[in-house]
Design an enzyme around this catalytic site. Structure first.
Site, short mmCIF file in Angstrom:
data_model
loop_
_atom_site.label_atom_id
_atom_site.label_comp_id
_atom_site.label_asym_id
_atom_site.label_seq_id
_atom_site.Cartn_x
_atom_site.Cartn_y
_atom_site.Cartn_z
CE LYS A 173 9.87 110.54 -23.18
NZ LYS A 173 11.01 110.89 -24.06
CE1 TYR A 195 12.01 85.50 2.02
CE2 TYR A 195 11.54 87.69 1.16
CZ TYR A 195 11.13 86.41 1.46
OH TYR A 195 9.84 86.03 1.21
#
Ligand SMILES: *Cc1c(COP(=O)(O)O)cnc(C)c1O
Length: 343
Positions: free
Chosen positions: A33, A242
């Site tokens: 899956k 950042y």
């Protein structure tokens, strides 16, 4: 080229299937899956069909077409979500076996595909999919006359060997099915490791095939190699990335590598994450950006073109731990822009 390379070892997947198969007298299926846990259902199913797998499980009918093409007409492909509205053509055209989960699905299946094979999924306590015991009792006689191919349920806590839920669900499954001669299936990877009582006729491993826990003895399947774009010297007191979340405590050599949270390297890993220059561990410094990560490579003596984020010793379960998740989510989040190499 600055695209990272994801190496996927299909032979390791085959070896893992063989190893799980050897643990039971039952037939061993393969769960492919979510596009084969993100690794390409077509390639995984093709490899496992060659290895001898004859039954495959997918989550939704839409996944059936590519798996059918991969495994040929003889193999059985079962659909966990059963027969949903709109699935009928897919089920017929790709010869899928829907695992019927509810009375609604049963009626839909009988009405729209009366001669088409199906299986039954029972809920034994997980409360996710399947007929409740009382519903099963109500439709049992009708269902048995229609000759289902498989009757299955799913364990909620099989990754914890001593969890009392395992024997509780086992008992419920036995109570509901012990008088039936239809093939039965209860266990995924975790259940296989719980021992023979849990195996019945068919097991359904997924994560163990792909090198994840709880199958400790699995071979590792994926490796990820990320190119270094640039290396710079950072002085004491300078910050990286950042938000200035990391400041150099002493002069450091910082590599900027070419992958980030857009590639499934979860931002939440932050400074828990580690990359490797061959054997040398190199910690992430500063925030993980969308397509870049800063890495402290001060301890690396030799010139480096790339760093490894997933390797033999630093695998998908270590990454999962650093991100507060499970290896299933690491695998299914692996970036679409990696250059993928199958070996
Ligand atoms: C995903 C799934 C599996 C495979 O589980 P793993 O833990 O990956 O081995 C088996 N059965 C059902 C119903 C599933 O949803």
């Amino acid at each position: 080229m600055s695209t990272a390379t994801l190496i996927i070892d299909l032979n390791a997947i085959r070896a893992n299937w063989r190893a799980l198969d050897a643990k039971s007298a039952a037939e061993t299926a393969a769960v492919v899956k979510a596009n084969g846990y993100g690794l390409d259902a077509t390639r995984v199913a093709t490899a496992l069909a060659k290895e001898g797998a004859r039954q495959f499980f997918i989550a939704v009918a839409e996944e059936g077409h590519s798996v059918r093409n991969a495994v040929g007409q003889e193999a059985k492909i079962c659909v966990f979500s059963g027969h949903m509205q709109g699935d009928t053509d897919l089920i017929r055209e790709n010869n899928l076996v829907p695992m019927i989960n509810s009375v609604d699905q049963l009626l839909r299946h009988v009405e729209l595909l009366p001669d088409h094979s199906f299986g039954i999924q029972l809920d034994t306590g997980m409360n996710r999919l399947g007929l409740e015991p009382a519903e099963w009792q109500a439709v049992r006689e009708l269902v048995l006359r229609l000759k289902p191919q498989l009757i299955m349920s799913h364990l909620a806590c099989a990754d914890e060997i001593h969890h009392p839920m395992n024997t509780k669900q086992l008992q419920v499954f036995k109570d509901l099915t012990s008088d039936l001669t239809i093939p039965k299936s209860l266990s995924a990877t975790g259940g296989i490791l719980l021992g023979a009582d849990f195996h019945f006729d068919l097991t359904r491993p997924g994560i163990g095939l792909y090198g994840g826990l709880p199958f400790h003895d699995s071979q590792s399947v994926v490796k990820l190699d990320i190119p270094v774009i640039q290396i710079r010297d950072v002085e004491t007191g300078e910050s990286v990335g950042y938000g200035n979340t990391w400041t150099a405590p002493l002069p450091r050599k910082i590599a900027t590598v070419s992958a980030g949270y857009a590639d499934g390297i979860f931002r939440v890993m932050g400074s828990a994450a580690t990359l490797y220059a061959n054997g040398t561990a190199c910690p992430v410094v500063g925030r993980i950006s969308m397509d870049m990560i800063g890495v402290d490579v001060s301890d690396v003596e030799t010139p480096i073109q790339s760093l490894q984020f997933i390797n033999e010793t630093h695998g998908i379960d270590k990454l999962a731990k650093d991100a507060g998740t499970i290896s299933y989510e690491i695998l299914t989040s692996l970036g679409r822009r990696y250059q993928r190499r199958y070996i």
